[in-house]
Write an enzyme that holds these catalytic residues in place. Sequence first.
Site, short mmCIF file in Angstrom:
data_model
loop_
_atom_site.label_atom_id
_atom_site.label_comp_id
_atom_site.label_asym_id
_atom_site.label_seq_id
_atom_site.Cartn_x
_atom_site.Cartn_y
_atom_site.Cartn_z
N ASP A 1 8.66 -2.08 7.42
CA ASP A 1 7.60 -1.20 6.93
C ASP A 1 6.30 -1.33 7.71
O ASP A 1 5.38 -0.55 7.49
CB ASP A 1 7.30 -1.50 5.45
N LYS B 1 1.44 0.62 -0.46
CA LYS B 1 2.06 1.94 -0.32
C LYS B 1 3.01 2.16 -1.49
O LYS B 1 3.45 1.21 -2.17
CB LYS B 1 2.79 2.08 1.01
#
EC number: 2.7.1.148
Length: 270
Positions: A134, A8
């Site tokens: 995350d 990401k």
Amino acid sequence: MITFPNAKINLGLSILSKRKDGYHDIESCMIPVPLLDALEMIPSNKKLEWNSSGLQIPGMPEDNLVCKAYYLLKKDFPQIPFPSIHLHKNIPMGAGLGGGSADAAFALKLMNSLFELHLDDFFLEEYAAQLGSDCAFFIENTPKIARGRGEILEEIDVDLKGSHLVLINPGIHIGTKEAYAGVTPRQPMYDLPETLADRGLWKDRLVNDFEASIFPNHPEIEQIKYQLYDAGAFYAAMSGSGSSVFGIFEKKPENLKWDRKLFVFECQMD
């Protein structure tokens, strides 16, 4: 069964406040990108088996988030068998790309299918949040605004389709302690969803707060950011708290060359 955890990037990252639990409250927009690891699991009648290839993974297998994901599920589902695990590591570590978090989240999703647990995304996100800040993002794996420790997620429509991404990692490992050492928590100057709605505002308004503390210690990381802007990126920034820097272009830049020592990933965004 095999799956492919992806990295990401962060569009802006604000450090809002220090929490009583030792973590920090953040606000960021996280976007999945197709830089992939490969994770394979098959049931085993023996003990948990671990193998890895690709980039060298530091630490003991039992400390890896993939193994921790298995034991987390095992507590609530003692009937699941031991798996034989192979992780091929391609996403650089300590790089702000969420590779370890992605591996853990994809391990949860893979085991959910492999062992027929029938858990929906809500419960998978609950498990993922226990593994890392995350991790929950990678369950649905779509653009999200992340708040809290990163586990409070809100859908956001960010259209990067057709844009060209250039991601550079200089091989510098930035630890969490170093990243936070020079950060002073503050409230962002601009509304994040409002800024994300207009690409023309990104360069001036989307700030990664870690840059202010990391760039003075590692000027080569800052240099990469401005090389990307010089090449025509409409936005460039450091991703997360690591050393990776990315640039987003309207079209693929020409004659953009990098030192062979750098890790370089390029793709057209879907």
